[in-house]
Design an enzyme around this catalytic site. Structure first.
Site, PDB file in Angstrom:
ATOM      1  N   LYS A 188      45.609  58.714  80.587  1.00  0.00           N
ATOM      2  CA  LYS A 188      46.444  59.865  80.942  1.00  0.00           C
ATOM      3  C   LYS A 188      46.676  59.922  82.463  1.00  0.00           C
ATOM      4  CE  LYS A 188      46.713  60.705  76.572  1.00  0.00           C
ATOM      5  NZ  LYS A 188      45.951  61.566  75.699  1.00  0.00           N
TER       6      LYS A 188
HETATM    7  C1  LIG Z   1      45.575  61.806  74.195  1.00  0.00           C
HETATM    8  C2  LIG Z   1      46.111  62.921  73.393  1.00  0.00           C
HETATM    9  C3  LIG Z   1      45.303  63.891  72.789  1.00  0.00           C
HETATM   10  C4  LIG Z   1      43.822  63.756  72.705  1.00  0.00           C
HETATM   11  O1  LIG Z   1      43.221  63.572  73.932  1.00  0.00           O
HETATM   12  P1  LIG Z   1      41.660  63.198  73.997  1.00  0.00           P
HETATM   13  O2  LIG Z   1      41.281  63.652  75.371  1.00  0.00           O
HETATM   14  O3  LIG Z   1      41.591  61.709  73.825  1.00  0.00           O
HETATM   15  O4  LIG Z   1      40.963  63.913  72.930  1.00  0.00           O
HETATM   16  C5  LIG Z   1      45.887  64.980  72.189  1.00  0.00           C
HETATM   17  N1  LIG Z   1      47.223  65.103  72.139  1.00  0.00           N
HETATM   18  C6  LIG Z   1      48.046  64.186  72.668  1.00  0.00           C
HETATM   19  C7  LIG Z   1      49.526  64.400  72.606  1.00  0.00           C
HETATM   20  C8  LIG Z   1      47.514  63.051  73.295  1.00  0.00           C
HETATM   21  O5  LIG Z   1      48.322  62.116  73.789  1.00  0.00           O
END
Ligand SMILES: *Cc1c(COP(=O)(O)O)cnc(C)c1O
Length: 390
Positions: A188
């Protein structure tokens, strides 16, 4: 293989983490509130509650907003499974609202129609989870107005959208929702390795989220059911979870957030460069909107399948063979086997399914060089030219 996403960890980040490793607290220490204060400031929120992942954050936000058995959550089918699974963890039902063809974000017209039908049938959802796909904010003013009119709570899934802005304010400032959930997973915008944050302006929700992330335990005098027998006392007042972040992770996140403006600047620069280098190819560029700015977590293009004459799968395979780590976001959640078993089927959400058939995510990350980006563009030109003349 050039990856589609990659974290960037600098010496300052390593120094911040090393300081925690040498300190008295590896977890439940001062790095957590320091990280939370910085996230809240970056996003213009009153409260930031750090948790072990965005998935955990979505789960707790659903619980804090009263989701449970017999109630329903609606989200977008064009998302990671976590946006829907959070309802299932609470014993609630899931349904989906189709997306805009160009942006992949929740479609306001589809939402309005579905809410009207649900209101007439007395089957309104308790919670709506719009997902800011690829980092471009959803049409939150319209979505919030519809949700408010029908008494539906809103959780923004902003896993992609740290640093994005909408109509003059940052995503996460709570103008249009009850809670906003961020992800700090390594792919991210900024990372803690694994981690998440729930943002809210509501004092009651923040207190509840803090209790739920640590087993439902509280030491707050006003939350206790009886006067404590002594200062050692705590009470478990409800069933919570172990969803805390460590101080090691929080230190990394705190340091990464100092670099957020630079992360965003570079992502926006690379996205604009893609836009100009890809002009003229048989594909649609990622959507833009004049009243909002994406954080560019992803750079998804939509192939013009009629004009390129080959499937997305063939283009994908050609690029992968050329060492370009393209990806696909997303297989519509309702078509996952787990959701098909709950009754969903192909054709239920045609816009999300049509996007899936034609979409390709090109590599985009802070540390990507212009030479690497040029290689992606050249490989894409070659793949699509050959297909056009075939
Ligand atoms: C990555 C992601 C999540 C989950 O994130 P984590 O921190 O890995 O639990 C939830 N929603 C979206 C749209 C994502 O891309």
């Amino acid at each position: 293989m050039l990856p589609y996403a990659r974290q960037n960890v600098a010496e300052d980040d390593i120094t911040a983490v090393a300081a925690v490793l040498r300190s008295a607290f590896l977890t439940q220490g001062p790095a957590i509130p320091r990280f939370e204060a910085r996230v809240a400031e970056c996003c213009g929120a009153k409260h930031a509650v750090a948790v072990s992942s965005a998935t955990a954050g979505l789960h707790l936000a659903c619980l804090a907003l009263g989701l449970g058995a017999g109630r329903t959550l609606w989200t977008s089918p064009n998302t990671f499974v976590a946006s829907a699974n959070c309802a299932r963890y609470c014993g609630a039902e899931v349904d989906f609202v189709d997306v805009e063809a160009d942006s992949g974000n929740l479609c306001v017209a589809a939402l309005a129609a579905k809410l009207a039908a649900a209101a007439a049938a007395n089957r309104l959802p308790a919670v709506l989870v719009p997902v800011h796909f690829a980092g471009l904010p959803c049409a939150m003013a319209e979505i919030a107005a519809l949700a408010r009119a029908h008494g539906v709570a809103v959780i923004e899934d902003a896993a992609h959208a740290l640093g994005a802005n909408y109509r003059g304010g940052p995503v996460g400032d709570g103008r249009f929702s009850d809670c906003t959930v961020l992800s700090f997973h390594a792919v991210k915008i900024a990372t803690t390795g694994e981690g998440g944050v729930v943002l809210t302006n509501r004092d009651d929700l923040a207190a509840h989220l803090r209790r739920l992330r640590t087993h439902g335990i509280t030491r707050e005098p006003h939350e206790l059911t009886a006067p404590p027998e002594g200062p050692w006392c705590y009470e478990q007042v409800e069933l919570g979870f172990h969803y805390r972040l460590t101080d090691i992770q929080a230190a990394l996140g705190w340091s990464q957030l100092a670099r957020l403006p630079e992360f965003l600047r570079r992502r926006r620069e690379l996205a604009a460069r893609y836009d100009s280098l890809l002009a003229g190819l048989p594909l649609a560029l990622p959507a833009r909107r004049s009243d909002r700015e994406s954080s560019w977590h992803l750079y998804p293009v939509q192939l013009d399948l009629g004009r390129c004459g080959r499937s997305r799968s063939e283009v994908y395979t050609t690029l992968r063979a050329a060492g370009i780590g393209v990806n696909v976001h997303y297989l519509p959640v309702h078509l996952q086997p787990y959701y098909r078993r709950l009754g969903f089927k192909p054709g239920d959400f045609p816009a999300a399914e049509a996007r899936y058939a034609a979409t390709l995510t090109l590599p985009l990350f802070y540390g990507m060089t212009e030479a690497q980006q040029d290689a992606v563009v050249a490989a894409l030109h070659a793949a699509l030219r050959r297909e056009e003349s075939a």
